[in-house]
Design a protein around this motif. Structure first.
Motif, PDB file in Angstrom:
ATOM      1  N   SER A 280       0.244  -0.936   0.051  1.00 35.11           N
ATOM      2  CA  SER A 280       0.057  -0.097  -0.443  1.00 35.11           C
ATOM      3  C   SER A 280       1.242   1.118   0.014  1.00 35.11           C
ATOM      4  O   SER A 280       1.491   1.455   0.795  1.00 35.11           O
ATOM      5  CB  SER A 280      -0.709  -0.201   0.819  1.00 35.11           C
ATOM      6  N   ILE A 281       0.723   1.987  -0.857  1.00 34.97           N
ATOM      7  CA  ILE A 281       1.597   3.341  -1.440  1.00 34.97           C
ATOM      8  C   ILE A 281       0.255   4.658  -0.417  1.00 34.97           C
ATOM      9  O   ILE A 281      -0.096   4.674  -0.321  1.00 34.97           O
ATOM     10  CB  ILE A 281       1.775   3.488  -2.913  1.00 34.97           C
ATOM     11  N   PRO A 282       1.506   5.065   0.725  1.00 38.52           N
ATOM     12  CA  PRO A 282       0.834   6.115   1.414  1.00 38.52           C
ATOM     13  C   PRO A 282       0.028   7.093   0.379  1.00 38.52           C
ATOM     14  O   PRO A 282       0.734   7.487  -0.478  1.00 38.52           O
ATOM     15  CB  PRO A 282       1.564   6.405   1.600  1.00 38.52           C
ATOM     16  N   PRO A 283      -1.198   7.652   0.858  1.00 36.41           N
ATOM     17  CA  PRO A 283      -1.704   8.543  -0.665  1.00 36.41           C
ATOM     18  C   PRO A 283      -1.229  10.278  -0.163  1.00 36.41           C
ATOM     19  O   PRO A 283      -0.978  10.871  -1.315  1.00 36.41           O
ATOM     20  CB  PRO A 283      -3.267   8.605  -0.041  1.00 36.41           C
TER      21      PRO A 283
ATOM     22  N   THR B 261       3.771  12.210  -3.142  1.00 35.85           N
ATOM     23  CA  THR B 261       3.986  12.941  -4.650  1.00 35.85           C
ATOM     24  C   THR B 261       4.015  11.907  -5.960  1.00 35.85           C
ATOM     25  O   THR B 261       4.134  10.437  -5.291  1.00 35.85           O
ATOM     26  CB  THR B 261       4.865  13.524  -5.116  1.00 35.85           C
ATOM     27  N   GLU B 262       3.798  12.637  -6.980  1.00 34.46           N
ATOM     28  CA  GLU B 262       3.801  11.873  -8.178  1.00 34.46           C
ATOM     29  C   GLU B 262       4.700  11.157  -8.139  1.00 34.46           C
ATOM     30  O   GLU B 262       4.952   9.730  -8.604  1.00 34.46           O
ATOM     31  CB  GLU B 262       3.407  12.402  -9.787  1.00 34.46           C
ATOM     32  N   PHE B 263       6.219  11.678  -8.792  1.00 37.33           N
ATOM     33  CA  PHE B 263       7.332  10.883  -8.654  1.00 37.33           C
ATOM     34  C   PHE B 263       7.476   9.767  -7.268  1.00 37.33           C
ATOM     35  O   PHE B 263       7.945   8.350  -7.880  1.00 37.33           O
ATOM     36  CB  PHE B 263       8.193  11.581  -8.989  1.00 37.33           C
ATOM     37  N   GLU B 264       6.627  10.473  -6.610  1.00 34.24           N
ATOM     38  CA  GLU B 264       7.419   8.894  -5.202  1.00 34.24           C
ATOM     39  C   GLU B 264       6.817   8.079  -5.789  1.00 34.24           C
ATOM     40  O   GLU B 264       6.886   7.324  -4.857  1.00 34.24           O
ATOM     41  CB  GLU B 264       7.125   9.837  -3.869  1.00 34.24           C
ATOM     42  N   ARG B 265       5.297   8.023  -5.687  1.00 31.53           N
ATOM     43  CA  ARG B 265       4.775   6.953  -6.511  1.00 31.53           C
ATOM     44  C   ARG B 265       5.157   5.870  -7.264  1.00 31.53           C
ATOM     45  O   ARG B 265       5.181   4.896  -7.222  1.00 31.53           O
ATOM     46  CB  ARG B 265       3.295   7.473  -6.413  1.00 31.53           C
ATOM     47  N   PHE B 266       5.649   6.396  -7.973  1.00 31.59           N
ATOM     48  CA  PHE B 266       6.006   6.240  -9.364  1.00 31.59           C
ATOM     49  C   PHE B 266       7.564   5.196  -8.993  1.00 31.59           C
ATOM     50  O   PHE B 266       7.683   4.622  -8.767  1.00 31.59           O
ATOM     51  CB  PHE B 266       6.405   7.461 -10.456  1.00 31.59           C
TER      52      PHE B 266
END
Length: 267
Positions: free
Chosen positions: A2-5, A8-13
């Protein structure tokens, strides 16, 4: 995972990229995979199909999502390294640990913006851990969820736990400097490769000193450690550069103490 909401976009990517790499590397780990020695006369420097295929997989995902971004990777070199955004990849850092069956190897992925590392990930897929650092802070993402990363405060080197991969990486004056730092510290651990930097960001280790590192060895580490409250410099106490000498600390107070010795061997 689970990725924390809040990421940021690049962190999620970047977490997605570590998953893409894990799909490739994990089937090879603790298998009968062979390896090739690319070191030659310079000494044993193994590379495996896991290294090559994982980097290829990461590059494919980057190209599909951000085709205008550059990439620098250990296995396949540079592609537009002077663009605004550049991904820096080490698909299997710690190949010796990988071929020995030790779960201390990592996948290192960093994102540079105008030459400065801004997002990084240190992933150990066998342990299901991804240490991420960037604008939203530092996070350890694992099968148990996620939690913030935080280095621990420490006043003196005498109380510190320190690490390096292998003292054999140091040349004459470097080895003398490391030996003095090690003598001052409470405890030294060896053989952890980049996983030692993850433990520094998680407040378990206080200092890591290494030499001979390439840009893909350290670019991912900088955002993770900085987001957790630590610092990464060269042995002159400056921004990491082409010298290959890296000093990472959880508390700036012991950085200054270690640099008294390390500066004498700085390149």
């Amino acid at each position: 995972m689970s990725i924390p909401p809040v990421m940021t976009e690049f962190e999620r990517f970047i977490v997605e990229l570590t998953s893409a790499a894990a799909e490739v590397t994990l089937p090879f780990f603790r298998s009968d995979i062979g390896h090739v020695d690319k070191g030659g006369a310079a000494g044993f420097d193994p590379v495996t199909e896991a290294d090559k295929q994982a980097e290829a997989a990461i590059r494919k995902v980057i190209a599909a999502r951000y085709p205008d971004h550059g990439v620098i990777g250990e296995e396949y070199g540079e592609d537009r390294p002077d663009t605004e955004f550049v991904w820096v990849l080490d698909p299997v850092d710690g190949t010796r640990a990988f071929i020995a069956g030790l779960p201390l190897w990592t996948t290192l992925i960093g994102l540079r913006h105008n030459g400065r590392p801004v997002v990084g990930a240190i992933a150990q897929p066998y342990l299901d851990e991804v240490f991420v650092g960037g604008p939203s802070g530092g996070q350890l993402i694992s099968r148990g969820g996620s939690r913030p990363l935080k280095t621990r405060p420490i006043e003196t080197l005498n109380d510190a736990i320190i690490a390096t991969t292998d003292p054999a990486i140091f040349t004459g004056s470097e080895l003398g400097a490391w030996t003095q730092v090690r003598a001052a510290a409470r405890l030294a651990r060896l053989g952890c490769d980049a996983y030692a930097y993850a433990m520094l960001a998680d407040g378990r280790i206080d200092l890591v000193a290494e030499s001979g590192l390439k840009v893909w060895d350290w670019s991912a580490l900088v955002p993770v450690i900085e987001a957790a409250g630590g610092e990464v410099t060269n042995w002159r106490g400056e921004t990491p550069d082409g010298s290959g000498q890296i000093l990472a600390v959880g508390d700036a107070r012991i950085r200054d103490q270690a640099l008294v010795t390390l500066k004498r061997a700085a390149l």
